[in-house]
Design an enzyme around this catalytic site. Structure first.
Site, PDB file in Angstrom:
ATOM      1  CD  GLU A   1      31.858  45.653  57.726  1.00  0.00           C
ATOM      2  OE1 GLU A   1      31.227  44.604  57.984  1.00  0.00           O
ATOM      3  OE2 GLU A   1      32.040  46.554  58.560  1.00  0.00           O
TER       4      GLU A   1
ATOM      5  CB  CYS B   1      28.125  43.555  63.928  1.00  0.00           C
ATOM      6  SG  CYS B   1      26.340  43.243  63.896  1.00  0.00           S
TER       7      CYS B   1
ATOM      8  CB  SER C   1      44.144  29.671  32.575  1.00  0.00           C
ATOM      9  OG  SER C   1      44.123  30.964  33.174  1.00  0.00           O
ATOM     10  N   GLY C   2      45.530  31.834  30.378  1.00  0.00           N
ATOM     11  CA  GLY C   2      45.138  33.012  29.618  1.00  0.00           C
ATOM     12  C   GLY C   2      44.456  34.051  30.491  1.00  0.00           C
ATOM     13  N   GLY C   3      44.167  33.683  31.756  1.00  0.00           N
ATOM     14  CA  GLY C   3      43.498  34.589  32.679  1.00  0.00           C
ATOM     15  C   GLY C   3      44.463  35.477  33.451  1.00  0.00           C
ATOM     16  CB  VAL C   4      43.741  38.393  35.674  1.00  0.00           C
ATOM     17  CG1 VAL C   4      44.552  39.381  36.501  1.00  0.00           C
ATOM     18  CG2 VAL C   4      42.902  39.122  34.646  1.00  0.00           C
ATOM     19  CG  ASP C   5      43.632  35.042  39.339  1.00  0.00           C
ATOM     20  OD1 ASP C   5      43.662  36.278  39.434  1.00  0.00           O
ATOM     21  OD2 ASP C   5      42.634  34.362  39.654  1.00  0.00           O
ATOM     22  CB  SER C   6      47.599  31.605  35.281  1.00  0.00           C
ATOM     23  OG  SER C   6      47.039  32.034  34.055  1.00  0.00           O
TER      24      SER C   6
ATOM     25  CG  HIS D   1      28.151  45.747  59.508  1.00  0.00           C
ATOM     26  ND1 HIS D   1      28.994  44.663  59.597  1.00  0.00           N
ATOM     27  CD2 HIS D   1      26.965  45.363  60.052  1.00  0.00           C
ATOM     28  CE1 HIS D   1      28.338  43.654  60.161  1.00  0.00           C
ATOM     29  NE2 HIS D   1      27.107  44.055  60.442  1.00  0.00           N
TER      30      HIS D   1
END
Length: 509
Positions: free
Chosen positions: A169, A79, A221-226, A167
């Protein structure tokens, strides 16, 4: 990394999507601002120029310096990127007679060209531009057209430089993945072997070399990332990692004890800190959302710092930073306007004089989950819905009190359990209950009630940057509403939020 693609960002809303699509082909890539990118080294296999909200004819149009790229590396302009290549190297870009936006079909495709190999005639593409390429520079040729746009795609003769006015993508370009595959494989010669397993292998090796015998502290934190960040670090350095899990009193019902037990089952060295009383005491009288976030963030830093200082020999702070956070901090227009304060461990490295290690800083959220799977982390962790750092503090609109926390915990527990019971939990990106600062009249038996209203929120998304409201079955919503009103004394009305992001946000505060 053995090989990579550089993506130069001109401020397009689709730039991260380009990166995600490249990575779906198991090719590592990095996004950099068009005016601040590393000079290509031998690991670079190709360069992609993104779209942009600007016109190449604007006075302040973004102008990259491509001296070390064009003609030396495979180059694909999308583009704005394509229009820039045409405009800057001697062609002509004009304002379109009508804005070229939406679906179109390629009625001419040079399928002998490696970029468009194996494309079907009349394949659908997605246009999104107000300018169009009128004439190409000398030495460039048209390789695809639509009925309205003659220069739908072009290539430079004698060098690996290409442009697409559509585009590839986006979902609506039905063979866009094929075009990107051709660019990455046929033209750039990428080996396409960047997988979650190879990421784990190389990252663990790099962490061992980087950290040596040093000790690391990380806030869970209990989350996925940490969780994934901690597991990667643990695999690299074992008990040199100490994790701290703080209960701020604003977690979901039974969250602290359940998650703490799960972490210990993963083999992590975890210290659990029950500090809820202090957090809630400090929130007295605060109603402004930003002030609540700052209070919770300040107390998190205080508690984390106190616990970390009890440890001996810690020189690194582990963080679960992921790639969208990194991109945001070095965006093409500089750091974006703060919409809300983010609650993680911001400020801790400076306060504690620690170096920072971020093993996930190269990954998007879905990639973090795939790496977690490669690490054999249980699905119960990996597929958990995101939960805000300030927790229920920003799901209680207005002042936070112990009674309101009880109400929202009970309502949320009924809602989340129902999503699990009816097989809907994994179809939803994020869900929860929000306690509104209003009360409504109701009737229970022969009694008139005047109690709180709770709003249920459930959204579908891929990365949280945009989201649609979850179209839950009416019978499920009816059951949840009935259970909340009957079982949670203090709530007599339930509503469902049908707002999308944008314009709304996922959380209410």
């Amino acid at each position: 990394m053995a090989e990579k693609i550089l993506i130069l960002d001109f401020g397009s809303q689709y730039t991260q999507l380009i990166a995600r699509k490249v990575r779906e082909h198991n090719v590592y890539c990095e996004i950099h601002p068009f005016n601040h990118y590393p000079q290509p080294d031998p690991t670079v296999r190709g360069v992609i120029l993104s779209g942009s909200p600007f016109s190449v004819r604007d006075e302040h149009a973004p102008i990259p310096v491509l001296d070390g790229i064009k003609g030396k590396f495979p180059l694909l302009g999308i583009c704005y990127g394509a229009q820039y290549l045409a405009h800057f190297y001697g062609g002509e870009v004009k304002r379109s007679d009508s804005r070229e936006y939406g679906r179109a079909r390629l009625n001419f495709i040079n399928t002998t060209h490696p970029l468009l190999k194996n494309l079907k005639n009349n394949t659908q593409v997605w246009m999104s531009h107000g300018d169009t390429i009128n004439t190409l520079p000398e030495g460039f040729e048209v390789i695809a057209s639509t009925e309205e746009v003659e220069v739908g795609a072009f290539a430079a003769r004698g060098e690996k430089t290409y442009g697409l006015q559509f585009h590839p993508e986006v979902y609506h370009t039905t063979e866009g993945n094929k075009i990107l595959f051709n660019f990455l494989g046929e033209i750039c010669g990428c080996s396409m072997d960047w997988t979650p397993e190879t990421f784990v292998e190389t990252t663990v090796k790099e962490l061992k070399e980087k950290l040596g015998k040093d000790h690391v502290v990380l806030g869970l934190s209990g989350g996925v990332d940490s969780t994934v960040a901690a597991t990667l670090l643990h695999r690299a350095i074992g008990d040199q990692l100490t994790c701290i899990f703080v209960d701020n009193g604003l977690l979901r019902k039974n969250e602290f004890s359940t998650v703490l037990d799960s972490y210990k089952e993963l083999g992590l060295n975890v210290i659990g800190v029950d500090a809820g009383k202090m957090f809630i005491e400090d929130l007295k009288g605060i109603t402004d959302p930003e002030a609540k976030r700052k209070s919770i963030g300040k107390n998190f830093i205080k508690v984390f710092d106190e616990e970390a200082r009890k440890l001996k020999g810690v020189s690194w702070l582990g963080q679960g930073t992921i790639y969208p956070d990194v991109i945001e901090s070095v965006s093409v227009n500089g750091p974006s306007v703060t919409i809300k304060s983010h609650h993680n461990v911001g400020g801790l490295p400076e306060k504690m004089h620690l170096k920072v290690v971020e093993p996930l800083r190269l990954l998007f959220k879905d990639e973090v989950r795939r790496v977690g799977k490669a690490l054999k982390i249980p699905q119960s962790f990996l597929m958990r819905h995101p939960f805000p750092g300030p927790g229920l503090g920003i799901r209680i609109l207005g002042e936070v009190t112990p009674e309101k926390i009880r109400l929202v915990q009970e309502a949320d527990d009924i809602f989340i359990n129902a999503l699990h019971r009816f097989g809907l939990y994994h179809r939803i990106w994020q869900a929860g209950a929000i306690l509104l600062p209003v009360q409504s009249v109701g009737v229970m038996g022969d009694e008139r009630t005047y109690e709180f209203v709770v709003a249920l929120r459930a959204v579908t998304s891929t990365d949280g940057m945009t989201a649609d409201w979850g179209h839950l079955p009416h019978e499920v919503l009816s059951r949840v509403s009935n259970d909340i009103i009957n079982k949670v004394r203090g709530i007599n009305r339930v509503v469902y939020d049908i707002s999308s992001k944008p314009p709304a946000t996922i959380e209410w505060e």
